[in-house]
Design a protein around this motif. Structure first.
Motif, PDB file in Angstrom:
ATOM      1  N   ASP A  30       0.845  -1.197   0.000  1.00  0.00           N
ATOM      2  CA  ASP A  30       0.000   0.000   0.000  1.00  0.00           C
ATOM      3  C   ASP A  30       0.881   1.247   0.000  1.00  0.00           C
ATOM      4  OD1 ASP A  30      -2.238   1.648   0.141  1.00  0.00           O
ATOM      5  OD2 ASP A  30      -2.345   1.517   2.330  1.00  0.00           O
ATOM      6  N   PRO A  31       1.560   1.523  -1.122  1.00  0.00           N
ATOM      7  CA  PRO A  31       2.481   2.670  -1.151  1.00  0.00           C
ATOM      8  C   PRO A  31       1.736   3.997  -1.099  1.00  0.00           C
ATOM      9  CG  PRO A  31       2.271   1.740  -3.333  1.00  0.00           C
ATOM     10  CD  PRO A  31       1.493   0.843  -2.404  1.00  0.00           C
ATOM     11  N   LYS A  32       2.384   4.967  -0.479  1.00  0.00           N
ATOM     12  CA  LYS A  32       1.826   6.309  -0.421  1.00  0.00           C
ATOM     13  C   LYS A  32       2.845   7.262  -1.037  1.00  0.00           C
ATOM     14  CE  LYS A  32      -0.726   5.135   3.724  1.00  0.00           C
ATOM     15  NZ  LYS A  32      -0.548   3.722   3.487  1.00  0.00           N
ATOM     16  N   PRO A  33       2.431   8.008  -2.037  1.00  0.00           N
ATOM     17  CA  PRO A  33       3.381   8.888  -2.714  1.00  0.00           C
ATOM     18  C   PRO A  33       3.820  10.044  -1.822  1.00  0.00           C
ATOM     19  CG  PRO A  33       1.173   9.312  -3.495  1.00  0.00           C
ATOM     20  CD  PRO A  33       1.086   8.124  -2.586  1.00  0.00           C
ATOM     21  N   TYR A  34       5.035  10.512  -2.080  1.00  0.00           N
ATOM     22  CA  TYR A  34       5.535  11.690  -1.384  1.00  0.00           C
ATOM     23  C   TYR A  34       4.812  12.908  -1.938  1.00  0.00           C
ATOM     24  CZ  TYR A  34       8.664  15.343   0.197  1.00  0.00           C
ATOM     25  OH  TYR A  34       9.167  16.471   0.775  1.00  0.00           O
ATOM     26  N   VAL A  35       4.276  13.726  -1.077  1.00  0.00           N
ATOM     27  CA  VAL A  35       3.555  14.926  -1.496  1.00  0.00           C
ATOM     28  C   VAL A  35       4.298  16.142  -0.963  1.00  0.00           C
ATOM     29  CG1 VAL A  35       1.376  16.179  -1.385  1.00  0.00           C
ATOM     30  CG2 VAL A  35       1.371  13.678  -1.468  1.00  0.00           C
ATOM     31  N   ARG A  36       4.699  17.011  -1.871  1.00  0.00           N
ATOM     32  CA  ARG A  36       5.396  18.234  -1.460  1.00  0.00           C
ATOM     33  C   ARG A  36       4.386  19.204  -0.865  1.00  0.00           C
ATOM     34  NH1 ARG A  36      10.562  18.957  -3.729  1.00  0.00           N
ATOM     35  NH2 ARG A  36      11.047  17.382  -5.285  1.00  0.00           N
ATOM     36  N   THR A  37       4.779  19.817   0.226  1.00  0.00           N
ATOM     37  CA  THR A  37       3.901  20.810   0.845  1.00  0.00           C
ATOM     38  C   THR A  37       4.455  22.221   0.710  1.00  0.00           C
ATOM     39  OG1 THR A  37       4.955  20.444   2.983  1.00  0.00           O
ATOM     40  CG2 THR A  37       2.978  19.148   2.511  1.00  0.00           C
ATOM     41  N   LYS A  38       5.695  22.332   0.224  1.00  0.00           N
ATOM     42  CA  LYS A  38       6.306  23.641   0.005  1.00  0.00           C
ATOM     43  C   LYS A  38       6.785  23.723  -1.439  1.00  0.00           C
ATOM     44  CE  LYS A  38       8.084  24.422   4.648  1.00  0.00           C
ATOM     45  NZ  LYS A  38       9.266  24.801   5.439  1.00  0.00           N
ATOM     46  N   THR A  39       6.857  24.947  -1.930  1.00  0.00           N
ATOM     47  CA  THR A  39       7.410  25.155  -3.263  1.00  0.00           C
ATOM     48  C   THR A  39       8.933  25.116  -3.162  1.00  0.00           C
ATOM     49  OG1 THR A  39       7.568  27.543  -3.039  1.00  0.00           O
ATOM     50  CG2 THR A  39       5.462  26.662  -3.852  1.00  0.00           C
ATOM     51  N   ALA A  40       9.585  24.978  -4.296  1.00  0.00           N
ATOM     52  CA  ALA A  40      11.047  24.991  -4.324  1.00  0.00           C
ATOM     53  C   ALA A  40      11.583  26.314  -3.790  1.00  0.00           C
ATOM     54  CB  ALA A  40      11.545  24.740  -5.740  1.00  0.00           C
ATOM     55  N   ASP A  41      10.912  27.409  -4.090  1.00  0.00           N
ATOM     56  CA  ASP A  41      11.348  28.722  -3.595  1.00  0.00           C
ATOM     57  C   ASP A  41      11.282  28.796  -2.071  1.00  0.00           C
ATOM     58  OD1 ASP A  41      11.948  29.737  -6.098  1.00  0.00           O
ATOM     59  OD2 ASP A  41       9.918  30.540  -6.388  1.00  0.00           O
ATOM     60  N   GLU A  42      10.242  28.226  -1.477  1.00  0.00           N
ATOM     61  CA  GLU A  42      10.134  28.223  -0.011  1.00  0.00           C
ATOM     62  C   GLU A  42      11.259  27.405   0.623  1.00  0.00           C
ATOM     63  OE1 GLU A  42       5.385  28.613   0.896  1.00  0.00           O
ATOM     64  OE2 GLU A  42       6.126  26.703   0.118  1.00  0.00           O
ATOM     65  N   ILE A  43      11.576  26.293   0.011  1.00  0.00           N
ATOM     66  CA  ILE A  43      12.646  25.434   0.544  1.00  0.00           C
ATOM     67  C   ILE A  43      13.986  26.132   0.439  1.00  0.00           C
ATOM     68  CG2 ILE A  43      13.895  23.265   0.193  1.00  0.00           C
ATOM     69  CD1 ILE A  43      11.168  22.086  -0.764  1.00  0.00           C
ATOM     70  N   THR A  44      14.294  26.688  -0.734  1.00  0.00           N
ATOM     71  CA  THR A  44      15.611  27.321  -0.912  1.00  0.00           C
ATOM     72  C   THR A  44      15.730  28.609  -0.120  1.00  0.00           C
ATOM     73  OG1 THR A  44      14.830  28.380  -2.947  1.00  0.00           O
ATOM     74  CG2 THR A  44      16.034  26.298  -3.173  1.00  0.00           C
ATOM     75  N   SER A  45      14.631  29.314   0.130  1.00  0.00           N
ATOM     76  CA  SER A  45      14.732  30.544   0.933  1.00  0.00           C
ATOM     77  C   SER A  45      15.091  30.211   2.374  1.00  0.00           C
ATOM     78  CB  SER A  45      13.422  31.342   0.882  1.00  0.00           C
ATOM     79  OG  SER A  45      12.409  30.671   1.577  1.00  0.00           O
ATOM     80  N   ASN A  46      14.639  29.074   2.880  1.00  0.00           N
ATOM     81  CA  ASN A  46      14.996  28.650   4.234  1.00  0.00           C
ATOM     82  C   ASN A  46      16.427  28.126   4.293  1.00  0.00           C
ATOM     83  OD1 ASN A  46      12.496  29.325   5.252  1.00  0.00           O
ATOM     84  ND2 ASN A  46      11.669  27.276   4.980  1.00  0.00           N
ATOM     85  N   ALA A  47      16.930  27.567   3.209  1.00  0.00           N
ATOM     86  CA  ALA A  47      18.280  26.984   3.198  1.00  0.00           C
ATOM     87  C   ALA A  47      19.340  28.027   2.901  1.00  0.00           C
ATOM     88  CB  ALA A  47      18.333  25.867   2.155  1.00  0.00           C
ATOM     89  N   SER A  48      18.977  29.154   2.331  1.00  0.00           N
ATOM     90  CA  SER A  48      19.988  30.132   1.914  1.00  0.00           C
ATOM     91  C   SER A  48      20.883  30.639   3.030  1.00  0.00           C
ATOM     92  CB  SER A  48      19.332  31.289   1.158  1.00  0.00           C
ATOM     93  OG  SER A  48      18.421  31.960   1.983  1.00  0.00           O
ATOM     94  N   PRO A  49      20.425  30.829   4.270  1.00  0.00           N
ATOM     95  CA  PRO A  49      21.377  31.263   5.315  1.00  0.00           C
ATOM     96  C   PRO A  49      22.459  30.217   5.591  1.00  0.00           C
ATOM     97  CG  PRO A  49      19.114  31.648   6.022  1.00  0.00           C
ATOM     98  CD  PRO A  49      19.057  30.850   4.753  1.00  0.00           C
ATOM     99  N   VAL A  50      22.169  28.961   5.327  1.00  0.00           N
ATOM    100  CA  VAL A  50      23.116  27.893   5.592  1.00  0.00           C
ATOM    101  C   VAL A  50      24.133  27.783   4.465  1.00  0.00           C
ATOM    102  CG1 VAL A  50      23.356  25.411   5.971  1.00  0.00           C
ATOM    103  CG2 VAL A  50      21.399  26.636   6.911  1.00  0.00           C
ATOM    104  N   ILE A  51      23.680  28.023   3.253  1.00  0.00           N
ATOM    105  CA  ILE A  51      24.537  27.823   2.067  1.00  0.00           C
ATOM    106  C   ILE A  51      25.499  28.959   1.888  1.00  0.00           C
ATOM    107  CG2 ILE A  51      24.552  27.529  -0.434  1.00  0.00           C
ATOM    108  CD1 ILE A  51      21.895  26.098  -0.155  1.00  0.00           C
TER     109      ILE A  51
END
Length: 56
Positions: A35-56
């Motif tokens: 009974d596989p369940k697909p991965y569902v993104r809840t954030k856009t790529a922009d939201e993810i990269t904006s949170n990661a930018s202080p680290v990078i």
């Protein structure tokens, strides 16, 4: 230098523990594939990269 963490002996698994862990993992995989369940993104790529930018 002080050693931190658990001693090496505590990090290893006995044969019985390893067999039980392997069985648990195989059972989880079987259940997931039944009974596989697909991965569902809840954030856009922009939201993810904006949170990661202080680290990078």
């Amino acid at each position: 230098m002080a050693r931190t963490g658990r001693p090496k002996a505590e990090l290893t698994l006995s044969d019985e523990e390893r067999a039980a862990l392997e069985e648990d993992i195989r059972n989880w995989i079987t259940a997931w594939n039944t009974d596989p369940k697909p991965y569902v993104r809840t954030k856009t790529a922009d939201e993810i990269t904006s949170n990661a930018s202080p680290v990078i």
